[in-house]
Design a protein around this motif. Structure first.
Motif, PDB file in Angstrom:
ATOM      1  N   TRP A  75      11.788 -64.613   1.394  1.00 43.38           N
ATOM      2  CA  TRP A  75      12.810 -65.642   0.724  1.00 43.38           C
ATOM      3  C   TRP A  75      12.083 -66.323  -0.511  1.00 43.38           C
ATOM      4  O   TRP A  75      12.561 -66.144  -1.483  1.00 43.38           O
ATOM      5  N   ALA A  78      11.770 -63.846  -3.532  1.00 40.96           N
ATOM      6  CA  ALA A  78      12.992 -63.547  -4.222  1.00 40.96           C
ATOM      7  C   ALA A  78      13.436 -64.791  -4.930  1.00 40.96           C
ATOM      8  O   ALA A  78      13.843 -64.606  -6.194  1.00 40.96           O
ATOM      9  N   LYS A  79      13.036 -65.919  -4.479  1.00 40.65           N
ATOM     10  CA  LYS A  79      13.285 -67.531  -5.129  1.00 40.65           C
ATOM     11  C   LYS A  79      12.425 -67.334  -6.370  1.00 40.65           C
ATOM     12  O   LYS A  79      12.812 -67.648  -7.672  1.00 40.65           O
ATOM     13  N   ALA A  81      11.078 -64.704  -8.031  1.00 40.33           N
ATOM     14  CA  ALA A  81      11.677 -63.691  -8.882  1.00 40.33           C
ATOM     15  C   ALA A  81      12.716 -64.199  -9.708  1.00 40.33           C
ATOM     16  O   ALA A  81      12.764 -63.842 -10.954  1.00 40.33           O
ATOM     17  N   ARG A  82      13.746 -64.837  -8.997  1.00 43.49           N
ATOM     18  CA  ARG A  82      14.996 -65.607  -9.876  1.00 43.49           C
ATOM     19  C   ARG A  82      14.697 -66.362 -10.864  1.00 43.49           C
ATOM     20  O   ARG A  82      15.071 -66.385 -11.993  1.00 43.49           O
ATOM     21  N   ASN A  83      13.442 -67.147 -10.545  1.00 40.99           N
ATOM     22  CA  ASN A  83      12.877 -68.368 -11.575  1.00 40.99           C
ATOM     23  C   ASN A  83      12.381 -67.436 -12.687  1.00 40.99           C
ATOM     24  O   ASN A  83      12.692 -67.792 -13.664  1.00 40.99           O
ATOM     25  N   ARG A  84      11.598 -66.443 -12.476  1.00 40.73           N
ATOM     26  CA  ARG A  84      11.080 -65.703 -13.615  1.00 40.73           C
ATOM     27  C   ARG A  84      12.189 -64.996 -14.489  1.00 40.73           C
ATOM     28  O   ARG A  84      12.069 -65.077 -15.623  1.00 40.73           O
ATOM     29  N   GLU A  85      13.308 -64.525 -13.601  1.00 41.26           N
ATOM     30  CA  GLU A  85      14.183 -63.878 -14.436  1.00 41.26           C
ATOM     31  C   GLU A  85      14.863 -64.839 -15.239  1.00 41.26           C
ATOM     32  O   GLU A  85      15.298 -64.665 -16.540  1.00 41.26           O
ATOM     33  N   ARG A  86      15.198 -65.980 -14.855  1.00 42.22           N
ATOM     34  CA  ARG A  86      15.922 -67.302 -15.423  1.00 42.22           C
ATOM     35  C   ARG A  86      15.021 -67.673 -16.668  1.00 42.22           C
ATOM     36  O   ARG A  86      15.585 -67.938 -17.754  1.00 42.22           O
ATOM     37  N   GLU A  89      15.591 -65.271 -19.592  1.00 43.71           N
ATOM     38  CA  GLU A  89      17.047 -65.384 -20.191  1.00 43.71           C
ATOM     39  C   GLU A  89      17.011 -66.780 -20.750  1.00 43.71           C
ATOM     40  O   GLU A  89      17.507 -66.553 -22.052  1.00 43.71           O
TER      41      GLU A  89
END
Ligand SMILES: [Zn+2]
Length: 124
Positions: A75, A78-79, A81-86, A89
């Motif tokens: 978890w 994934a969390k 990884a999402r922050n890094r993606e953001r 962006e």
């Protein structure tokens, strides 16, 4: 780890005082409305269109200091990884809108970072 992601963190405060010591005037928690998204920067020089983020080692997945908690490791992975993606962006939304983005890790030395900021501002 920080309990409230939007509160000022100590590394941000240390960097801001160092920037003040260099005689720089800037905006903190400055909100930029790009066509793609609304971005809250940690530090911004709106006149120069330079945006600065002080990324927390844990939340942004610093290679040296980010250690995922043992429980719920998937978890957390994934969390973060999402922050890094953001982060990517946000970088792209800002640079498309003509901003230069400087991201520094919270573990970085505020003095060295202030020197980078000075160089960035001097660069037309
Ligand atoms: Zn770190």
């Amino acid at each position: 780890m920080r309990a409230t992601p939007n509160a000022d963190t100590r590394p941000e405060i240390r960097l801001r005082s160092q920037l003040h010591r260099c005689g720089l005037r800037f905006r903190k928690n400055y909100v930029i409305r790009t066509p793609a998204r609304v971005v809250r920067t940690d530090i911004a020089f709106p006149g120069k269109r330079v945006a600065i983020f002080v990324d927390g080692c844990f939340w942004h997945g610093c290679g040296q200091h980010c250690r995922y908690p043992q429980s719920n490791a998937a978890w957390w992975l994934a969390k973060i990884a999402r922050n890094r993606e953001r982060d990517l962006e946000v970088n792209s939304a800002l640079s498309t809108d003509g901003w230069r983005v400087l991201r520094v890790w919270e573990h970085e030395d505020p003095f060295a970072t202030a020197q980078r900021v000075l160089r960035e501002l001097a660069d037309p």
